[in-house]
Every structure is written in structure tokens, then in C-alpha cells.
Scaffold this motif. Structure first.
Motif, mmCIF file in Angstrom:
data_model
loop_
_atom_site.group_PDB
_atom_site.id
_atom_site.type_symbol
_atom_site.label_atom_id
_atom_site.label_comp_id
_atom_site.label_asym_id
_atom_site.label_seq_id
_atom_site.Cartn_x
_atom_site.Cartn_y
_atom_site.Cartn_z
ATOM 1 N N GLN A 15 0.843 -1.199 0.000
ATOM 2 C CA GLN A 15 0.000 0.000 0.000
ATOM 3 C C GLN A 15 0.880 1.252 0.000
ATOM 4 N N ARG A 16 1.875 1.259 0.865
ATOM 5 C CA ARG A 16 2.771 2.416 0.971
ATOM 6 C C ARG A 16 3.549 2.618 -0.323
ATOM 7 N N ARG A 18 2.764 1.595 -3.366
ATOM 8 C CA ARG A 18 1.874 2.020 -4.453
ATOM 9 C C ARG A 18 1.717 3.532 -4.466
ATOM 10 N N GLN A 19 1.771 4.128 -3.292
ATOM 11 C CA GLN A 19 1.620 5.575 -3.179
ATOM 12 C C GLN A 19 2.941 6.308 -3.361
ATOM 13 N N ARG A 21 5.393 6.401 -1.273
ATOM 14 C CA ARG A 21 5.749 7.056 -0.012
ATOM 15 C C ARG A 21 6.832 6.285 0.714
ATOM 16 N N LEU A 59 -2.073 6.316 5.487
ATOM 17 C CA LEU A 59 -2.046 5.865 4.090
ATOM 18 C C LEU A 59 -3.332 6.216 3.339
ATOM 19 N N ASP A 60 -4.307 6.762 4.059
ATOM 20 C CA ASP A 60 -5.618 7.077 3.487
ATOM 21 C C ASP A 60 -6.240 5.833 2.857
#
Length: 126
Positions: A15-16, A18-19, A21, A59-60
Motif C-alpha cells: 500500500q505504501r 503504491r503511493q 511514499r 495511508l488514506d
């Protein structure tokens, strides 16, 4: 043995990433130490529900989406394990798109268009 904390950590890391970040950015937003977040992502530490909520907020990402992806990975890992796969074999999981709820009423099905990442969604007419 399948460890839930490892699956959870893998999903959080994806998830992180993909963003685009960094651990530092997310740890700062979640107000958790960089080292602890790193250990959670590597499956070395169990994250409390409060910590998971803070990371998801940073992470929204909805916690339900995170858990759904973890659940999908767990199901695939269990299938691979029951099929006799060795622990060193990777289990590849589909990536779920982050879609919001959509409600369509009074529109013929052939007139509905769904826009989503092509690699993540297959739409089949009923």
C-alpha cells in the motif's frame, strides 16, 4: 506455518509503495517510530488495532480494504499450503482496486460504464 503478521506487513508495505511514499513519511503521519513501522511491515511485530488504524489513516486506506487484501492473501496461502507448496514458493495475489461505492438505479445494464484500472478489474455482463 502462515503468520498473519507477515501477510499484514506485506500488504501494508505494498500500500505504501503504491503511493510512492517512504517509511519516514508514513511513520511521521501515523505518529509511530520509523523502526517500529519497519518491523510491522517485515512481519516482525504484531500491530495493535490502534496502530493499524493510525497507519491506515496515514495511508488514506480503509482498514476494511486492508483486511480484505490480507484475507485474500491468507486464503491463497492456505490453498498453496494445502496443495503442498513449499514455504519458499511465492504466493501471488491479485491487487484489489480502491473503488468507492456506486449506486445505479433505473439504468439499463448495457448503459452502465465502470471506469477502473484495467489491470485490476474485469467486468462481465450478466
Amino acid at each position: 506455518m502462515i503468520l498473519l503478521r507477515r501477510l499484514l506487513g506485506d500488504v501494508l508495505r505494498r500500500q505504501r509503495q503504491r503511493q510512492g511514499r517512504t517509511l519516514r513519511e508514513v511513520s511521521s503521519s501515523a505518529r509511530v517510530s520509523l523502526g517500529y513501522l519497519s518491523e510491522v511491515e517485515r512481519g516482525q511485530k504484531e500491530a495493535s488495532s490502534e496502530l493499524l488504524a493510525a497507519i491506515c489513516d496515514a495511508l488514506d486506506v480503509r482498514m476494511s480494504e486492508l483486511m480484505r487484501e490480507v484475507s485474500d492473501e491468507l486464503a491463497l496461502a492456505e490453498l498453496a499450503q494445502s496443495a503442498g507448496a513449499t514455504p519458499s514458493e511465492p504466493v501471488h495475489t491479485p491487487v484489489r482496486p480502491m473503488l468507492g461505492s456506486v449506486s445505479v438505479t433505473g439504468v439499463p445494464p448495457e448503459r452502465v460504464t465502470i471506469k477502473a484500472p484495467a489491470e485490476a478489474v474485469d467486468v462481465v455482463a450478466a
